[in-house]
Design an enzyme around this catalytic site. Structure first.
Site, mmCIF file in Angstrom:
data_model
loop_
_atom_site.group_PDB
_atom_site.id
_atom_site.type_symbol
_atom_site.label_atom_id
_atom_site.label_comp_id
_atom_site.label_asym_id
_atom_site.label_seq_id
_atom_site.Cartn_x
_atom_site.Cartn_y
_atom_site.Cartn_z
ATOM 1 N N SER A 1 1.995 -8.849 0.025
ATOM 2 C CA SER A 1 1.494 -8.047 0.200
ATOM 3 C C SER A 1 -0.130 -8.498 -0.717
ATOM 4 O O SER A 1 1.088 -9.471 -2.354
ATOM 5 C CB SER A 1 1.484 -6.919 -0.505
ATOM 6 O OG SER A 1 0.362 -6.359 -0.470
ATOM 7 N N TYR B 1 6.671 -2.724 -6.259
ATOM 8 C CA TYR B 1 6.651 -3.137 -5.116
ATOM 9 C C TYR B 1 5.705 -4.605 -5.543
ATOM 10 O O TYR B 1 6.268 -5.200 -4.828
ATOM 11 C CB TYR B 1 5.701 -1.906 -4.316
ATOM 12 C CG TYR B 1 4.963 -2.537 -3.064
ATOM 13 C CD1 TYR B 1 6.065 -2.753 -2.016
ATOM 14 C CD2 TYR B 1 3.876 -2.816 -2.988
ATOM 15 C CE1 TYR B 1 5.556 -3.310 -0.452
ATOM 16 C CE2 TYR B 1 3.017 -3.516 -2.213
ATOM 17 C CZ TYR B 1 3.880 -3.655 -0.958
ATOM 18 O OH TYR B 1 4.064 -4.207 0.474
ATOM 19 N N ASN C 1 9.745 -8.117 7.893
ATOM 20 C CA ASN C 1 8.999 -7.194 7.775
ATOM 21 C C ASN C 1 9.412 -6.296 6.608
ATOM 22 O O ASN C 1 7.952 -5.392 6.601
ATOM 23 C CB ASN C 1 8.000 -6.685 8.850
ATOM 24 C CG ASN C 1 7.889 -5.575 8.659
ATOM 25 O OD1 ASN C 1 6.361 -5.797 8.988
ATOM 26 N ND2 ASN C 1 8.372 -4.406 9.801
ATOM 27 N N ASP D 1 20.447 0.289 7.889
ATOM 28 C CA ASP D 1 18.936 0.547 6.663
ATOM 29 C C ASP D 1 19.794 -0.623 6.008
ATOM 30 O O ASP D 1 20.678 -1.483 5.793
ATOM 31 C CB ASP D 1 20.597 1.641 5.972
ATOM 32 C CG ASP D 1 20.228 1.499 4.506
ATOM 33 O OD1 ASP D 1 18.915 0.791 4.478
ATOM 34 O OD2 ASP D 1 20.456 2.373 4.141
ATOM 35 N N GLY E 1 12.763 -3.700 10.313
ATOM 36 C CA GLY E 1 11.465 -2.481 10.347
ATOM 37 C C GLY E 1 10.256 -2.999 12.083
ATOM 38 O O GLY E 1 9.229 -2.672 11.294
ATOM 39 N N GLY E 2 11.136 -3.334 12.936
ATOM 40 C CA GLY E 2 10.420 -3.752 14.208
ATOM 41 C C GLY E 2 10.105 -2.574 14.720
ATOM 42 O O GLY E 2 9.895 -2.837 15.911
ATOM 43 N N GLY E 3 9.919 -1.391 14.471
ATOM 44 C CA GLY E 3 10.072 -0.610 15.377
ATOM 45 C C GLY E 3 8.899 0.666 15.155
ATOM 46 O O GLY E 3 8.777 1.143 15.852
ATOM 47 N N SER E 4 8.683 0.143 13.683
ATOM 48 C CA SER E 4 6.717 1.145 13.548
ATOM 49 C C SER E 4 5.959 0.202 13.249
ATOM 50 O O SER E 4 6.649 -1.119 12.139
ATOM 51 C CB SER E 4 7.436 2.544 12.633
ATOM 52 O OG SER E 4 8.062 1.495 11.908
#
Length: 266
Positions: free
Chosen positions: A157, A170, A105, A78, A29-32
């Site tokens: 989290s 979650y 991430n 994905d 998930g390293g582009g947003s």
């Protein structure tokens, strides 16, 4: 669209870690959102960075190239497809060298009610928020062991620590991530592999602003923080770089909380 000022704020307190230069980093998930800030932070350190996500990140890579003279390797993937995820990690090793640092991430904190969760939703949530972490770590460890060690950083989290309602699948996965991190630290420490977690509080991202963060909920959150200022993705990067670097070489199995003092205040 110009991002809100909170999101656009840049942090200058990350520091420089010379030992990260030349390291191979893999970010899910390293582009947003937070992931994009992490990718940018490692590139700024001189690391070789690859990242995966489903949506197109070409423009993001071009922006980084313009800023730093080098672009990260973007591999569309994905992460719930374990075979594809492992293939992306193998391709990273072939193009950039064996993975030294894994940053798990990617996550999805879609809100949901306990009464409405069915088996399909539960499995989908776990596939993103927990299963992908395990199998990414498994693949990274296979590369790290022959290379003399490495570092795994898992995102959790504070939501599970605070017993927050509204997304029980979650929060369950985030509690499990901390346990997974501790187990990996114990099992692979003798191989020179460290595993730590980062637990952010409420971080203002475009996605949060679009889907469920309102001015009212944001104000309420800030009232419950010791530091009454909204966190943005760049506020998380320093902790990740620290855990990836030799500055934390004797830290493993730990969870760094970055939440403006939300948990501390109770």
């Amino acid at each position: 669209m110009t991002p809100p000022s909170d999101i656009a704020r840049q942090s200058s307190a990350c520091g420089q870690y010379s030992d990260l230069a030349g390291k191979t980093v893999f970010v899910t998930g390293g582009g947003s959102g937070i992931g994009a800030a992490v990718t940018r932070g490692f590139v700024a350190q001189g690391a070789r960075v690859a990242f995966v996500q489903r949506s197109d990140a070409t423009a993001f890579c071009d922006d980084i190239r313009d800023q730093f003279g080098a672009a990260p390797l973007f591999l569309p993937c994905d992460i719930t497809d374990t075979r594809a995820l492992k293939a992306a990690m193998k391709q990273t090793a072939e193009q950039l060298g064996p993975i030294d640092i894994l940053v798990n991430n990617a996550a999805n904190d879609q809100r949901h009610r306990t009464e409405e969760v069915d088996e399909a939703f539960w499995d989908w949530s776990m596939a993103i928020n927990l299963k992908s972490y395990f199998f990414a770590a498994q693949a990274a460890i296979a590369q790290m062991k022959p290379n003399g060690g490495g570092t795994i950083i898992n995102f959790s989290s504070v939501s599970y620590m605070a017993g927050m309602k509204g997304f029980p699948a979650y929060t369950s996965s985030n509690a499990a991530i901390v346990s997974l991190t501790q187990s990996l630290a114990r099992e692979f420490g003798r191989d020179g592999i460290r595993a730590n977690a980062v637990a952010p509080g409420m971080v203002v991202t475009p996605r949060q602003m679009e889907l469920w963060l309102t001015e009212e909920s944001k104000s309420k959150q800030l009232e419950n923080q010791c530091l009454p200022e909204a966190l943005v993705p760049d506020d998380i990067v320093g902790s990740v770089l620290f855990l990836a670097s030799g500055a934390s070489r004797m830290m493993t199995g730990q969870t760094l909380i970055v939440d403006g003092g939300f948990i501390a205040r109770g």
